[in-house]
Design a protein around this motif. Structure first.
Motif, short mmCIF file in Angstrom:
data_model
loop_
_atom_site.label_atom_id
_atom_site.label_comp_id
_atom_site.label_asym_id
_atom_site.label_seq_id
_atom_site.Cartn_x
_atom_site.Cartn_y
_atom_site.Cartn_z
N ASP A 18 10.25 -1.02 -12.06
CA ASP A 18 9.67 -2.27 -12.58
C ASP A 18 8.36 -2.54 -11.85
O ASP A 18 8.36 -2.94 -10.69
CB ASP A 18 10.65 -3.42 -12.38
CG ASP A 18 10.14 -4.74 -12.93
OD1 ASP A 18 9.01 -4.79 -13.46
OD2 ASP A 18 10.88 -5.72 -12.83
N ARG A 19 7.26 -2.33 -12.52
CA ARG A 19 5.94 -2.50 -11.89
C ARG A 19 5.67 -3.93 -11.46
O ARG A 19 4.88 -4.18 -10.57
CB ARG A 19 4.84 -2.02 -12.83
CG ARG A 19 4.87 -0.52 -13.01
CD ARG A 19 3.72 -0.06 -13.86
NE ARG A 19 3.86 1.35 -14.13
CZ ARG A 19 2.84 2.15 -14.29
NH1 ARG A 19 1.62 1.69 -14.23
NH2 ARG A 19 3.04 3.42 -14.53
N HIS A 20 6.33 -4.89 -12.08
CA HIS A 20 6.15 -6.29 -11.67
C HIS A 20 6.70 -6.51 -10.26
O HIS A 20 6.23 -7.39 -9.54
CB HIS A 20 6.82 -7.24 -12.66
CG HIS A 20 6.21 -7.18 -14.02
ND1 HIS A 20 4.95 -7.66 -14.28
CD2 HIS A 20 6.67 -6.67 -15.18
CE1 HIS A 20 4.66 -7.47 -15.54
NE2 HIS A 20 5.69 -6.85 -16.12
N MET A 21 7.68 -5.70 -9.87
CA MET A 21 8.23 -5.80 -8.52
C MET A 21 7.17 -5.42 -7.48
O MET A 21 7.17 -5.93 -6.37
CB MET A 21 9.44 -4.87 -8.37
CG MET A 21 10.17 -5.04 -7.06
SD MET A 21 11.50 -3.86 -6.79
CE MET A 21 12.41 -3.90 -8.30
N VAL A 32 5.14 -5.33 -0.12
CA VAL A 32 4.04 -4.91 0.75
C VAL A 32 4.58 -3.88 1.73
O VAL A 32 5.79 -3.75 1.91
CB VAL A 32 3.43 -6.10 1.52
CG1 VAL A 32 2.75 -7.09 0.59
CG2 VAL A 32 4.47 -6.79 2.38
N CYS A 33 3.70 -3.17 2.35
CA CYS A 33 4.10 -2.18 3.35
C CYS A 33 4.79 -2.89 4.52
O CYS A 33 4.28 -3.88 5.03
CB CYS A 33 2.87 -1.43 3.84
SG CYS A 33 3.21 -0.30 5.21
N GLU A 52 0.50 1.02 -3.57
CA GLU A 52 0.11 1.59 -4.85
C GLU A 52 1.28 2.40 -5.39
O GLU A 52 1.95 3.12 -4.65
CB GLU A 52 -1.11 2.49 -4.69
CG GLU A 52 -2.36 1.74 -4.31
CD GLU A 52 -3.57 2.63 -4.21
OE1 GLU A 52 -3.56 3.73 -4.82
OE2 GLU A 52 -4.52 2.24 -3.53
N TYR A 53 1.51 2.29 -6.68
CA TYR A 53 2.61 2.99 -7.35
C TYR A 53 2.14 4.37 -7.81
O TYR A 53 1.13 4.49 -8.50
CB TYR A 53 3.09 2.16 -8.54
CG TYR A 53 4.16 2.80 -9.37
CD1 TYR A 53 5.32 3.31 -8.79
CD2 TYR A 53 4.03 2.88 -10.75
CE1 TYR A 53 6.31 3.88 -9.58
CE2 TYR A 53 5.03 3.44 -11.54
CZ TYR A 53 6.16 3.94 -10.93
OH TYR A 53 7.13 4.51 -11.70
N ASP A 54 2.88 5.41 -7.42
CA ASP A 54 2.62 6.77 -7.88
C ASP A 54 3.75 7.15 -8.82
O ASP A 54 4.84 7.53 -8.37
CB ASP A 54 2.55 7.73 -6.70
CG ASP A 54 2.26 9.17 -7.10
OD1 ASP A 54 2.39 9.50 -8.30
OD2 ASP A 54 1.92 9.96 -6.22
N PRO A 55 3.54 7.02 -10.14
CA PRO A 55 4.62 7.28 -11.09
C PRO A 55 5.05 8.75 -11.13
O PRO A 55 6.21 9.05 -11.38
CB PRO A 55 4.04 6.84 -12.43
CG PRO A 55 2.57 6.88 -12.26
CD PRO A 55 2.30 6.62 -10.80
N GLU A 56 4.14 9.66 -10.85
CA GLU A 56 4.47 11.09 -10.88
C GLU A 56 5.47 11.46 -9.79
O GLU A 56 6.41 12.20 -10.02
CB GLU A 56 3.19 11.92 -10.72
CG GLU A 56 3.41 13.40 -10.91
CD GLU A 56 2.10 14.15 -10.87
OE1 GLU A 56 1.97 15.05 -10.03
OE2 GLU A 56 1.21 13.82 -11.68
N LEU A 112 6.00 4.56 -3.64
CA LEU A 112 5.07 3.47 -3.36
C LEU A 112 4.25 3.90 -2.15
O LEU A 112 4.81 4.23 -1.09
CB LEU A 112 5.81 2.17 -3.07
CG LEU A 112 6.59 1.61 -4.25
CD1 LEU A 112 7.39 0.39 -3.82
CD2 LEU A 112 5.66 1.25 -5.40
N VAL A 113 2.94 3.92 -2.31
CA VAL A 113 2.06 4.49 -1.29
C VAL A 113 1.35 3.39 -0.52
O VAL A 113 0.75 2.49 -1.10
CB VAL A 113 1.02 5.42 -1.96
CG1 VAL A 113 0.05 5.97 -0.93
CG2 VAL A 113 1.73 6.56 -2.69
#
Length: 60
Positions: free
Chosen positions: A7-10, A15-16, A24-28, A32-33
């Motif tokens: 869920d990208r809204h999450m 935060v780190c 940042e979201y890495d879908p591949e 979470l980066v």
């Protein structure tokens, strides 16, 4: 194996845990980066694992 979507809204609420900076979201890679901490936190079955011990270290 069925892919569970994150869920990208999450992402807006997360935060780190080390730097308290945005992720940042890495879908591949389903991660979470945190560029600031140079860590990638895995997403397992749609749930982000925000433990430093579980994070993958990023190369420079």
């Amino acid at each position: 194996m069925t892919e569970v979507l994150f869920d990208r809204h999450m992402l807006e609420a997360l935060v780190c845990p080390l730097t308290q900076r945005p992720l940042e979201y890495d879908p591949e890679r389903q991660e979470l980066v945190s560029k600031a901490a140079k860590l990638a936190f895995p997403i397992r079955e749609g749930v982000p694992v925000m433990l430093v011990d579980e994070a993958r270290k990023l190369d420079d």
